[in-house]
Design a protein around this motif. Structure first.
Motif, PDB file in Angstrom:
ATOM      1  N   ASN A   1      80.085   3.057  28.926  1.00 46.94           N
ATOM      2  CA  ASN A   1      79.405   2.127  28.025  1.00 46.94           C
ATOM      3  C   ASN A   1      79.761   0.703  28.431  1.00 46.94           C
ATOM      4  OD1 ASN A   1      78.320   4.221  26.412  1.00 46.94           O
ATOM      5  ND2 ASN A   1      80.211   4.337  25.223  1.00 46.94           N
ATOM      6  N   TYR A   2      78.828  -0.221  28.220  1.00 44.12           N
ATOM      7  CA  TYR A   2      79.059  -1.575  28.734  1.00 44.12           C
ATOM      8  C   TYR A   2      78.249  -2.609  27.959  1.00 44.12           C
ATOM      9  CZ  TYR A   2      74.649  -0.426  31.064  1.00 44.12           C
ATOM     10  OH  TYR A   2      73.357  -0.023  31.318  1.00 44.12           O
TER      11      TYR A   2
ATOM     12  N   TYR B   1      82.233   4.713  22.271  1.00 43.11           N
ATOM     13  CA  TYR B   1      80.922   5.211  21.831  1.00 43.11           C
ATOM     14  C   TYR B   1      80.476   4.532  20.542  1.00 43.11           C
ATOM     15  CZ  TYR B   1      77.577   8.458  19.703  1.00 43.11           C
ATOM     16  OH  TYR B   1      76.484   9.007  19.073  1.00 43.11           O
ATOM     17  N   ASP B   2      79.249   4.045  20.530  1.00 44.70           N
ATOM     18  CA  ASP B   2      78.587   3.528  19.323  1.00 44.70           C
ATOM     19  C   ASP B   2      79.416   2.440  18.635  1.00 44.70           C
ATOM     20  OD1 ASP B   2      76.441   3.438  17.553  1.00 44.70           O
ATOM     21  OD2 ASP B   2      77.326   4.917  16.198  1.00 44.70           O
TER      22      ASP B   2
ATOM     23  N   VAL C   1      73.066  -3.804  27.221  1.00 50.27           N
ATOM     24  CA  VAL C   1      74.009  -3.077  26.362  1.00 50.27           C
ATOM     25  C   VAL C   1      73.746  -1.582  26.516  1.00 50.27           C
ATOM     26  CG1 VAL C   1      74.726  -2.565  23.991  1.00 50.27           C
ATOM     27  CG2 VAL C   1      74.200  -4.921  24.641  1.00 50.27           C
ATOM     28  N   TYR C   2      74.822  -0.810  26.633  1.00 55.53           N
ATOM     29  CA  TYR C   2      74.713   0.649  26.573  1.00 55.53           C
ATOM     30  C   TYR C   2      75.951   1.178  25.872  1.00 55.53           C
ATOM     31  CZ  TYR C   2      74.106   5.536  27.807  1.00 55.53           C
ATOM     32  OH  TYR C   2      73.950   6.903  27.741  1.00 55.53           O
ATOM     33  N   ASP C   3      75.755   2.010  24.823  1.00 53.71           N
ATOM     34  CA  ASP C   3      76.925   2.538  24.113  1.00 53.71           C
ATOM     35  C   ASP C   3      76.716   3.966  23.623  1.00 53.71           C
ATOM     36  OD1 ASP C   3      75.228   2.266  21.947  1.00 53.71           O
ATOM     37  OD2 ASP C   3      76.632   1.135  20.710  1.00 53.71           O
ATOM     38  N   ARG C   4      75.887   4.736  24.333  1.00 55.26           N
ATOM     39  CA  ARG C   4      75.557   6.090  23.880  1.00 55.26           C
ATOM     40  C   ARG C   4      76.379   7.180  24.561  1.00 55.26           C
ATOM     41  NH1 ARG C   4      74.722   5.090  19.544  1.00 55.26           N
ATOM     42  NH2 ARG C   4      73.961   7.207  19.221  1.00 55.26           N
TER      43      ARG C   4
ATOM     44  N   LEU D   1      84.500  -2.144  20.710  1.00 56.83           N
ATOM     45  CA  LEU D   1      85.840  -1.608  20.888  1.00 56.83           C
ATOM     46  C   LEU D   1      86.007  -1.118  22.323  1.00 56.83           C
ATOM     47  CD1 LEU D   1      86.346   0.553  17.665  1.00 56.83           C
ATOM     48  CD2 LEU D   1      87.420  -1.647  18.180  1.00 56.83           C
ATOM     49  N   SER D   2      87.180  -1.341  22.884  1.00 53.70           N
ATOM     50  CA  SER D   2      87.482  -0.737  24.179  1.00 53.70           C
ATOM     51  C   SER D   2      87.552   0.773  24.011  1.00 53.70           C
ATOM     52  CB  SER D   2      88.810  -1.272  24.710  1.00 53.70           C
ATOM     53  OG  SER D   2      89.855  -0.919  23.808  1.00 53.70           O
ATOM     54  N   GLY D   3      87.382   1.484  25.121  1.00 52.91           N
ATOM     55  CA  GLY D   3      87.387   2.937  25.017  1.00 52.91           C
ATOM     56  C   GLY D   3      87.769   3.598  26.330  1.00 52.91           C
TER      57      GLY D   3
END
Length: 218
Positions: free
Chosen positions: A109-110, A128-129, A91-94, A147-149
């Motif tokens: 992010n993934y 993000y986050d 997980v990465y969301d930063r 959430l998609s982004g």
């Protein structure tokens, strides 16, 4: 006790005696195990919602080579749900950066979910986050993930700026790598074209989560 009643009880006793016990997956509860995951994929957004395919597989744009069997879905800050159950491996969301510059390829992010059969699913360009899961979590199909982004390289068709969407691919599982060689995938809730999404088409998801809420609120 009457003769008819005695005969009925004897028959019931016989049926109970000769009927074998059934061991259902999930400890006899009737639920499917989450890992290794049962086969089959459903579209990665909430059941009953409709979204389009903004880029199909094997294109000259970005879905070629390692990403040849990837799909882009037009989710604009919408809830992403698990297409198949499994264990969260990465997980990465930063990141809060996205756009047309190829240098942003490392800013996505993934979430990666391991299915336990040598394959994993990659959910890319998340907001993000916004992730709801962590490495090691077991997730069921239809469970909200994020959430998609528009993080990473998320260029719009006309190249004038970022365009939110979800990049989804099934891929070989390789420890420590979030993006690997993609693999062909079909979705059980697409009834035509062998279950393979077609660029420009729109589809209604059949990916419900056993009555649980699927929408992430901002």
């Amino acid at each position: 006790m009457g003769l008819i009643a005695s005969a009925f009880l004897a028959a019931v006793t016989l049926v109970v005696a000769v009927t074998p016990s059934f061991n259902l997956p999930g400890g006899g509860t009737g639920e499917e195990p989450l890992f290794p995951a049962p086969p089959g994929y459903l579209l990665p957004w909430a059941g009953g919602e409709i979204h389009s395919v903004t880029q199909g597989e094997d294109t000259s744009l970005t879905h070629n080579g390692q990403a040849a069997y990837a799909f882009d879905f037009g989710l604009n800050y919408d809830t992403v749900v698990a297409a198949r159950s499994g264990r969260v491996s990465m997980v990465y969301d930063r990141s809060n950066r996205g756009g047309c510059d190829p240098a942003l390829s490392s800013a996505s992010n993934y979430i990666v979910i391991d299915h336990g059969d040598g394959t994993s699913a990659l959910y890319l360009h998340l907001a993000y986050d916004s992730t709801l899961v962590a490495p090691g979590d077991l997730v069921e199909r239809g469970q909200p993930l994020a959430l998609s982004g528009e993080t990473g390289v998320t260029c719009s068709d006309n190249g004038d700026g970022p365009a939110p969407h979800l990049h989804f691919q099934v891929q070989h599982t390789e420890e420590g790598r979030y993006s690997t060689q993609s693999l062909p995938v079909a979705f059980d809730d697409i009834s035509e074209d062998g279950g393979v999404p077609v660029e420009g088409a729109s589809y209604v998801s059949g990916n419900y989560c056993r009555g649980k809420p699927q929408k992430i609120r901002l």
